[in-house]
Design an enzyme around this catalytic site. Structure first.
Site, PDB file in Angstrom:
ATOM      1  N   TYR A  20       1.002  -1.189   0.158  1.00 28.13           N
ATOM      2  CA  TYR A  20      -0.075  -0.155   0.026  1.00 28.13           C
ATOM      3  C   TYR A  20       0.956   1.354   0.002  1.00 28.13           C
ATOM      4  CZ  TYR A  20      -3.656   3.095   1.229  1.00 28.13           C
ATOM      5  OH  TYR A  20      -4.666   4.392   1.280  1.00 28.13           O
ATOM      6  N   LYS A  70       1.538   3.999  -3.126  1.00 24.26           N
ATOM      7  CA  LYS A  70       1.313   5.324  -3.036  1.00 24.26           C
ATOM      8  C   LYS A  70       2.270   6.256  -3.371  1.00 24.26           C
ATOM      9  CE  LYS A  70      -3.131   4.790  -2.105  1.00 24.26           C
ATOM     10  NZ  LYS A  70      -4.045   5.150  -2.913  1.00 24.26           N
TER      11      LYS A  70
HETATM   12  N1  NAD Z   1      -9.943   5.824   3.892  1.00 24.16           N
HETATM   13  C1  NAD Z   1      -8.540   6.512   4.190  1.00 24.16           C
HETATM   14  O1  NAD Z   1      -8.266   6.707   5.447  1.00 24.16           O
HETATM   15  C2  NAD Z   1      -7.799   6.881   3.171  1.00 24.16           C
HETATM   16  C3  NAD Z   1      -6.598   7.678   3.611  1.00 24.16           C
HETATM   17  C4  NAD Z   1      -5.428   7.853   2.644  1.00 24.16           C
HETATM   18  C5  NAD Z   1      -5.780   7.383   1.528  1.00 24.16           C
HETATM   19  N2  NAD Z   1      -6.962   7.026   0.806  1.00 24.16           N
HETATM   20  C6  NAD Z   1      -7.142   6.631  -0.326  1.00 24.16           C
HETATM   21  O2  NAD Z   1      -8.447   7.013  -0.893  1.00 24.16           O
HETATM   22  C7  NAD Z   1      -8.749   6.179  -2.088  1.00 24.16           C
HETATM   23  C8  NAD Z   1     -10.246   5.862  -1.477  1.00 24.16           C
HETATM   24  O3  NAD Z   1     -10.243   5.161  -0.274  1.00 24.16           O
HETATM   25  P1  NAD Z   1     -11.535   4.485   0.527  1.00 24.16           P
HETATM   26  O4  NAD Z   1     -11.269   4.324   1.853  1.00 24.16           O
HETATM   27  O5  NAD Z   1     -12.641   5.120  -0.264  1.00 24.16           O
HETATM   28  O6  NAD Z   1     -11.563   2.979  -0.016  1.00 24.16           O
HETATM   29  P2  NAD Z   1     -12.542   1.939  -0.348  1.00 24.16           P
HETATM   30  O7  NAD Z   1     -12.096   0.531  -0.260  1.00 24.16           O
HETATM   31  O8  NAD Z   1     -13.857   2.370   0.117  1.00 24.16           O
HETATM   32  O9  NAD Z   1     -12.672   2.376  -1.939  1.00 24.16           O
HETATM   33  C9  NAD Z   1     -11.849   1.531  -2.886  1.00 24.16           C
HETATM   34  C10 NAD Z   1     -12.707   1.126  -4.225  1.00 24.16           C
HETATM   35  O10 NAD Z   1     -11.986   0.915  -5.367  1.00 24.16           O
HETATM   36  C11 NAD Z   1     -12.600  -0.310  -5.698  1.00 24.16           C
HETATM   37  N3  NAD Z   1     -11.646  -0.896  -6.404  1.00 24.16           N
HETATM   38  C12 NAD Z   1     -10.573  -2.050  -5.987  1.00 24.16           C
HETATM   39  N4  NAD Z   1     -10.192  -2.738  -6.782  1.00 24.16           N
HETATM   40  C13 NAD Z   1     -10.709  -2.170  -8.186  1.00 24.16           C
HETATM   41  C14 NAD Z   1     -10.351  -2.637  -9.416  1.00 24.16           C
HETATM   42  N5  NAD Z   1      -9.404  -3.479  -9.723  1.00 24.16           N
HETATM   43  N6  NAD Z   1     -11.284  -1.869 -10.429  1.00 24.16           N
HETATM   44  C15 NAD Z   1     -12.040  -0.825 -10.008  1.00 24.16           C
HETATM   45  N7  NAD Z   1     -12.351  -0.506  -8.805  1.00 24.16           N
HETATM   46  C16 NAD Z   1     -11.585  -1.257  -7.747  1.00 24.16           C
HETATM   47  C17 NAD Z   1     -13.224  -0.967  -4.540  1.00 24.16           C
HETATM   48  O11 NAD Z   1     -14.542  -2.006  -5.037  1.00 24.16           O
HETATM   49  C18 NAD Z   1     -13.833   0.184  -3.857  1.00 24.16           C
HETATM   50  O12 NAD Z   1     -15.174   0.593  -3.990  1.00 24.16           O
HETATM   51  C19 NAD Z   1      -7.613   4.811  -1.884  1.00 24.16           C
HETATM   52  O13 NAD Z   1      -6.873   5.166  -2.948  1.00 24.16           O
HETATM   53  C20 NAD Z   1      -7.200   5.078  -0.695  1.00 24.16           C
HETATM   54  O14 NAD Z   1      -5.935   4.417  -0.743  1.00 24.16           O
HETATM   55  C21 NAD Z   1      -7.935   6.770   1.676  1.00 24.16           C
END
Ligand code: NAD
Length: 287
Positions: free
Chosen positions: A199, A203
């Site tokens: 992860y 990033k």
């Molecule tokens: N939530 C946090 O605390 C946080 C913090 C920093 C960064 N982020 C980043 O923000 C973004 C969204 O995070 P989130 O918390 O909403 O995650 P989440 O898991 O809720 O959403 C990720 C989505 O990506 C989809 N996905 C996974 N593999 C896929 C593929 N091969 N093709 C198409 N879709 C696919 C999943 O079905 C899911 O709906 C991510 O990049 C995450 O790394 C999140």
């Protein structure tokens, strides 16, 4: 590689409300059915844009569209697409262009998170035993997926001679996750918990990808990154205490707090900005 010799002047007056508006702009959001993907879609709708959700999970995609229809009166278009599948991405982009005539914004937001893929056995395994297939799968979603979507959408944006790409990275793409905040025996009953190496590395790669594409496609396509920090989502109380001790603002983010930054980065409000990574982390990376 694109070149330009003269600065382009926007025709519209630079009033602040116009700078942030996205009226009629088509915005493709990968992982658009996830927790933050829905928030990006919500923000785009609120500014008059037309979000298009791409997500590997068709049921979640439908649910997200229904939820947004209820809260915002418009159901965004959704496509069940695995963004690691080159042919599927090309086909979805073609369908979107056929329907809308253009794509103005791409948000590379999908990632292999524990929430989206759970239960994945071995996701939190110690580095020494980390499964190579899981490492590769995480890089495929975050990096290869962003690469394939940028390739397919970028071709269309080059034809338009305009477009904006936003890559969603993370604070742990800038600094290392602090391994000391994770208990080896887990913060959830019977479950180990940590930030896997794949992860963090994916990033960091996405931030480099941002700089590469920004310079390659300037001035026609702007490419920036947003690095959010942890969003509170009913985490274990002890874990939250250890994490928030690392954050000058003393708390995790709420899921609505990135909407403003997303709109800034995909709208004309950031028109002279490309190749930058906006870190929005309550100050965590300052010390
Ligand atoms: N939530 C946090 O605390 C946080 C913090 C920093 C960064 N982020 C980043 O923000 C973004 C969204 O995070 P989130 O918390 O909403 O995650 P989440 O898991 O809720 O959403 C990720 C989505 O990506 C989809 N996905 C996974 N593999 C896929 C593929 N091969 N093709 C198409 N879709 C696919 C999943 O079905 C899911 O709906 C991510 O990049 C995450 O790394 C999140």
């Amino acid at each position: 590689m694109a070149t330009a010799t003269t600065p382009r002047q926007a025709a519209a007056p630079h009033t602040v409300d116009r700078l942030f508006r996205l009226d009629g702009r088509v915005a493709v959001i990968t992982g658009g059915a996830g927790m933050l993907g829905r928030k990006h879609a919500e923000a785009i709708l609120e500014m008059g844009g037309r979000p298009v959700l791409l997500d590997v999970n068709p049921a979640k995609c439908r649910a997200a569209a229904e939820e947004l229809a209820k809260s915002h009166g418009t159901a965004p278009e959704g496509h069940a697409v695995d963004i690691t599948d080159r042919a599927a991405v090309a086909e979805a982009v073609e369908r979107i262009v056929r329907a809308h005539g253009r794509i103005d914004i791409l948000i590379n937001n999908a990632a292999m998170t524990v929430e989206s893929s759970s239960p994945i056995s071995g996701y939190f395994a110690p580095f020494e035993d980390y499964d190579v297939a899981l490492w590769e799968q995480a890089l495929r979603v975050s990096l290869t997926g962003a690469f394939l979507c940028a390739q397919a959408v970028g071709k269309q944006m080059l034809r338009q001679r305009s477009g904006v790409i936003l890559n969603i990275a993370s604070d742990v793409g800038v600094i290392s996750p602090d391994h000391r905040i994770y208990r080896p025996d887990g913060d959830y009953p019977g479950t180990p918990f940590n930030t896997p190496v794949s992860y963090a590395v994916a990033k960091a790669g996405l931030i480099s990808f941002t700089r590469y594409l920004a310079t390659y496609w300037a001035p026609h396509i702007r490419v920036n990154a947003l690095s959010p920090a942890g969003v509170y989502n009913n985490h274990d109380e002890q874990f939250v205490k250890r994490l928030t001790n690392l954050i000058p603002m003393g708390r995790m983010a709420t899921k609505d707090e990135y909407k403003g930054a997303v709109i800034f980065l995909v709208s004309d409000a950031s028109a002279f900005m490309t190749g930058f990574n906006v870190v929005m982390d309550g100050g965590r990376t300052c010390w």
